[in-house]
Design an enzyme around this catalytic site. Structure first.
Site, PDB file in Angstrom:
ATOM      1  N   CYS A  44       0.840  -1.210   0.000  1.00 35.94           N
ATOM      2  CA  CYS A  44       0.000   0.000   0.000  1.00 35.94           C
ATOM      3  C   CYS A  44       0.871   1.254   0.000  1.00 35.94           C
ATOM      4  CB  CYS A  44      -0.907  -0.052   1.228  1.00 35.94           C
ATOM      5  SG  CYS A  44      -1.748   1.484   1.627  1.00 35.94           S
ATOM      6  N   CYS A  62       0.103   3.803   2.718  1.00 35.38           N
ATOM      7  CA  CYS A  62       0.532   3.259   4.013  1.00 35.38           C
ATOM      8  C   CYS A  62       2.023   3.536   4.225  1.00 35.38           C
ATOM      9  CB  CYS A  62       0.291   1.752   4.086  1.00 35.38           C
ATOM     10  SG  CYS A  62      -1.437   1.257   3.928  1.00 35.38           S
TER      11      CYS A  62
END
Length: 109
Positions: free
Chosen positions: A34, A37
């Site tokens: 991600c 993230c």
């Protein structure tokens, strides 16, 4: 992991590390693939250092531990959930800046 103040948690130790923690706990639900993230990772580490002793900050890899994110209805990552006394008190989804995350933590103190 750059910060020794940042907890790495899993489904197996979620209850002990988060729900039964005497401190408020901010949990970052994330995954290695991600991009957003990864972008907020350094901010999470900074906050773990700055709030050490006042708030526990933990990361949970949703790929390795899918049960807990499912229980809390997480559909997108990063999702950050603030727990206090074993209860969800606030939540943010998406890559947000340090001021928004600090405000989330400060509200729980």
């Amino acid at each position: 992991m750059a910060s020794d103040k940042l907890l790495e948690i899993s489904d197996a130790d979620f209850d002990a590390q988060v729900l039964k923690n005497s401190l408020p706990v901010l949990v970052d639900f994330w995954a290695p693939w991600c991009g957003p993230c990864k972008a907020i990772g350094p901010v999470i580490e900074q906050l773990a250092e700055e709030y050490a002793g006042k708030v526990a900050i933990a990361k949970m890899n949703v790929d390795d531990s899918p049960s807990t994110p499912g229980k809390y209805g997480i559909r997108a990552i990063p999702t950050l959930i603030m727990f206090k006394n074993g209860e969800v008190v606030d939540q943010i989804t998406g890559a947000v800046g340090k001021p928004q995350l600090a405000a989330l933590i400060d509200k729980a103190l």
